[in-house]
Design a protein around this motif. Structure first.
Motif, short mmCIF file in Angstrom:
data_model
loop_
_atom_site.label_atom_id
_atom_site.label_comp_id
_atom_site.label_asym_id
_atom_site.label_seq_id
_atom_site.Cartn_x
_atom_site.Cartn_y
_atom_site.Cartn_z
N SER A 50 0.84 -1.20 0.00
CA SER A 50 0.00 0.00 0.00
C SER A 50 0.87 1.25 0.00
N ARG A 53 -0.57 8.21 -3.26
CA ARG A 53 -0.19 8.97 -4.45
C ARG A 53 -1.03 10.24 -4.48
N GLU A 55 -2.75 12.96 -6.77
CA GLU A 55 -3.23 13.17 -8.14
C GLU A 55 -4.20 14.35 -8.16
N TRP A 60 -4.57 10.00 -2.55
CA TRP A 60 -5.28 8.74 -2.70
C TRP A 60 -4.46 7.61 -2.10
N TYR A 62 -3.71 3.69 -2.09
CA TYR A 62 -3.83 2.54 -2.97
C TYR A 62 -3.48 1.25 -2.23
N ASN A 63 -4.13 0.16 -2.59
CA ASN A 63 -3.82 -1.22 -2.17
C ASN A 63 -3.94 -1.48 -0.67
N LEU A 80 -9.60 -3.76 -2.35
CA LEU A 80 -8.35 -3.09 -2.70
C LEU A 80 -8.54 -1.78 -3.45
N ARG A 81 -9.75 -1.24 -3.45
CA ARG A 81 -10.01 -0.03 -4.22
C ARG A 81 -9.19 1.15 -3.67
N LYS A 82 -8.99 2.16 -4.52
CA LYS A 82 -8.29 3.34 -4.04
C LYS A 82 -9.25 4.18 -3.22
N ARG A 83 -8.73 4.77 -2.13
CA ARG A 83 -9.56 5.53 -1.21
C ARG A 83 -8.99 6.93 -1.04
N LYS A 84 -9.86 7.91 -1.01
CA LYS A 84 -9.43 9.30 -0.90
C LYS A 84 -9.04 9.60 0.54
#
Length: 154
Positions: A50, A53, A55, A60, A62-63, A80-84
Motif C-alpha cells: 500500500s 499517491r 493526483e 489517494w 492505494y492497495n 483493494l479499491r483506491k480511497r481518498k
C-alpha cells in the motif's frame, strides 16, 4: 463530554524495517459504511504494497486491503479499491514537493479510530538500502548482547 480515545485497528509492521520515517501526518479517509463496520469488527486489514499517491491536488491511498464485512446486505466494495485521504491543501502541497525529490514516498503506518472517525497515519519515508537494514540488525544484536553480559555480570 467527548471521548478522545484512540483505538488502533491495524499497524504496518514492515514500514519501520523497510523505510526511514521522516515525517508523519494524520489523515481522514473516505470509506463506505460496510468498510467502517468491518474495521469496528476488527476484521483483516493488510498494508502489503500500500502507498499514497497525489493526483490532481488530492491524496489517494492505494492497495490497502480491508476485508469485506460479512453481514453486509448490499454488494461490498472492492477490498483493494483506491480511497481518498482527507488532508489540508497545505499538507498535500508539502507532501507533493517532498515526493518529487528522489527516493521519497508516502506510506500508511496505521489505521485507527479517533473520536469515532476512522483515521490513517501516513508517513513521508525514504527507502532503506540493504546494507542499512543489515547494519540496524547488527546494532540491535550488539545492544542485546551487551545487556545480556551486564545482566550476567551482576
Amino acid at each position: 463530554m467527548k471521548k478522545t480515545e484512540e483505538f488502533t485497528v491495524a499497524f504496518n509492521k514492515e514500514a519501520k524495517a523497510e523505510y526511514e520515517i521522516i515525517e508523519t501526518y494524520e489523515a481522514g479517509i473516505v470509506l463506505e459504511g460496510s468498510e467502517v463496520k468491518a474495521l469496528r469488527n476488527k476484521q483483516t486489514v493488510s498494508f502489503k504494497d500500500s502507498f499514497v499517491r497525489i493526483e490532481n491536488g488530492e491524496a489517494w491511498l492505494y492497495n490497502l486491503y480491508i476485508a469485506p464485512y460479512r453481514y453486509a446486505t448490499l454488494k461490498p466494495p472492492d477490498p483493494l479499491r483506491k480511497r481518498k485521504l482527507l488532508l489540508h491543501k497545505r499538507e498535500i502541497l508539502r507532501l507533493l514537493g517532498k515526493v518529487q525529490q528522489k527516493g521519497f514516498t508516502i506510506i500508511p503506518l496505521r489505521v485507527y479510530f479517533k473520536n469515532g472517525k476512522v483515521k490513517v497515519e501516513i508517513a513521508l519515508a525514504k527507502g532503506k538500502k540493504i546494507h542499512d537494514r543489515r547494519e540496524e540488525l547488527r546494532e540491535r544484536d550488539i545492544k542485546r548482547q551487551m545487556e545480556r553480559d551486564l545482566k550476567n555480570w551482576r
